[in-house]
Design an enzyme around this catalytic site. Structure first.
Site, mmCIF file in Angstrom:
data_model
loop_
_atom_site.group_PDB
_atom_site.id
_atom_site.type_symbol
_atom_site.label_atom_id
_atom_site.label_comp_id
_atom_site.label_asym_id
_atom_site.label_seq_id
_atom_site.Cartn_x
_atom_site.Cartn_y
_atom_site.Cartn_z
ATOM 1 C CE LYS A 207 -4.365 -1.904 1.249
ATOM 2 N NZ LYS A 207 -5.390 -2.193 2.227
ATOM 3 N NE ARG A 254 -7.337 -8.395 0.070
ATOM 4 C CZ ARG A 254 -6.820 -7.643 -0.898
ATOM 5 N NH1 ARG A 254 -5.777 -6.887 -0.664
ATOM 6 N NH2 ARG A 254 -7.356 -7.671 -2.093
HETATM 7 N N1 PMM Z 1 -7.288 -3.903 0.584
HETATM 8 C C1 PMM Z 1 -7.563 -3.926 -0.725
HETATM 9 C C2 PMM Z 1 -8.594 -4.732 -1.221
HETATM 10 N N2 PMM Z 1 -9.319 -5.528 -0.397
HETATM 11 N N3 PMM Z 1 -9.764 -6.354 1.749
HETATM 12 C C3 PMM Z 1 -9.507 -6.350 3.057
HETATM 13 N N4 PMM Z 1 -10.208 -7.132 3.886
HETATM 14 N N5 PMM Z 1 -8.521 -5.564 3.601
HETATM 15 C C4 PMM Z 1 -7.755 -4.732 2.842
HETATM 16 O O1 PMM Z 1 -6.903 -4.023 3.394
HETATM 17 C C5 PMM Z 1 -8.009 -4.703 1.433
HETATM 18 C C6 PMM Z 1 -9.034 -5.536 0.927
HETATM 19 C C7 PMM Z 1 -6.775 -3.063 -1.668
HETATM 20 O O2 PMM Z 1 -5.583 -3.658 -2.050
HETATM 21 P P1 PMM Z 1 -5.314 -4.397 -3.473
HETATM 22 O O3 PMM Z 1 -5.638 -3.407 -4.565
HETATM 23 O O4 PMM Z 1 -3.883 -4.775 -3.424
HETATM 24 O O5 PMM Z 1 -6.191 -5.607 -3.574
#
Ligand code: PMM
Length: 277
Positions: A207, A254
């Site tokens: 991030k 995650r």
């Molecule tokens: N961050 C992203 C997408 N989905 N879901 C949860 N539970 N927690 C998060 O911090 C989260 C998520 C955005 O990141 P990406 O674009 O790398 O998927």
């Protein structure tokens, strides 16, 4: 939890796994590396992103979920839409990861309640095109107490819809309506979220707040380190969490590079004398 973004525009891996075959192959790779859960998403939530229409989101995720669930994976669907959650559960998903915690489409809570799926409620305030306008935490206790109270309300909404506590997970939503300092504050005080008595999922991988931390000090514009060069910082965070730096246990992280994070977890386990190490 390994991330499989079936999107053309996610900030971290946008476009890399945008078609079904490549997404399934990537999911199988993450499983081979040791992922416990595959989180499959068809909507990018990067700051400023515009939303796909529901049919497009369904087309992206359902075939990938079917393929990976039939391969034996525990599949989570990363969606805010009730119709996508329902289709994903029918296709074999067993976790609904809703970054809006039920705020974007409250009917998603009924879909989960009517299944035996686990529900991840993330802290969220607005869709990605305007979420950073809501990164304001002026109340007593600042970001930590605000996120705690807002997550507690989402957990209550899920309970009211009929989702029992043993199927609920909370996530502080790093980067969603949050500035870099807010994310660090939340990580330092995760115990306040842990106090709510539910498992915690943390998504910090790649991030922008890590990119900002790693910006080249010689760069007059202080541009964040590019997204593909933030992995080590994310791994360091996983180590901190596994070692209890947030003063609470976490249920999951995650992440995009499953192997790197699992290697780090093995180091922590060996250090702590885990017999499996
Ligand atoms: N961050 C992203 C997408 N989905 N879901 C949860 N539970 N927690 C998060 O911090 C989260 C998520 C955005 O990141 P990406 O674009 O790398 O998927």
């Amino acid at each position: 939890m390994g991330v499989v973004n079936v999107t053309p525009d996610s900030f971290s891996d946008g476009g890399l796994y945008a078609d079904t075959d490549r997404a399934v192959a990537h999911g199988r790779e993450l499983l081979a590396e040791g992922a416990d859960i595959l989180d499959i998403g068809g909507e990018s939530t990067r700051p400023g992103a515009t939303r796909p229409v529901p049919a497009e989101e369904l087309d992206r995720v359902v075939p990938v979920i079917e393929a990976l669930a039939s391969h034996g994976a525990t599949v989570s669907v990363d969606t805010m839409r009730s119709e996508v959650a329902a289709a994903a559960l029918a296709a074999g998903a067993s976790i609904v990861n809703d970054v809006s915690g039920g705020l974007a489409d409250p009917a998603i809570l009924d879909v989960v309640a009517g299944s035996d799926a686990t529900y991840v409620a993330m802290h969220w305030r607005a869709h990605s095109d305007r979420m950073q306008d809501f990164a304001v935490y002026d109340g007593p206790g600042g970001v930590v107490e605000a996120v705690r109270a807002e997550l507690a309300a989402r957990a209550d909404a899920a309970r009211t819809a009929g989702v029992p506590d043993d199927r609920l997970v909370l996530d502080p939503g790093l980067g969603f309506a949050k500035l870099a300092g807010h994310n660090w504050e939340l990580l330092r005080h995760l115990d306040r979220i842990g106090d709510l008595g539910l498992p915690i999922l943390v998504g910090a991988s790649r991030k922008t707040f890590l990119g900002r931390l790693l910006a080249d000090p010689a760069d007059p514009d202080a541009r964040p380190r590019p997204v593909d060069q933030r992995e080590a910082a994310g791994v360091a965070l996983t180590v901190m969490l596994a070692a209890g730096a947030g003063r609470t246990g976490v249920w999951g992280v995650r992440v995009h590079d499953v192997r790197a994070h699992l290697d780090a977890l093995r180091v922590v386990a060996a250090w702590q004398g885990d017999a499996r190490a």
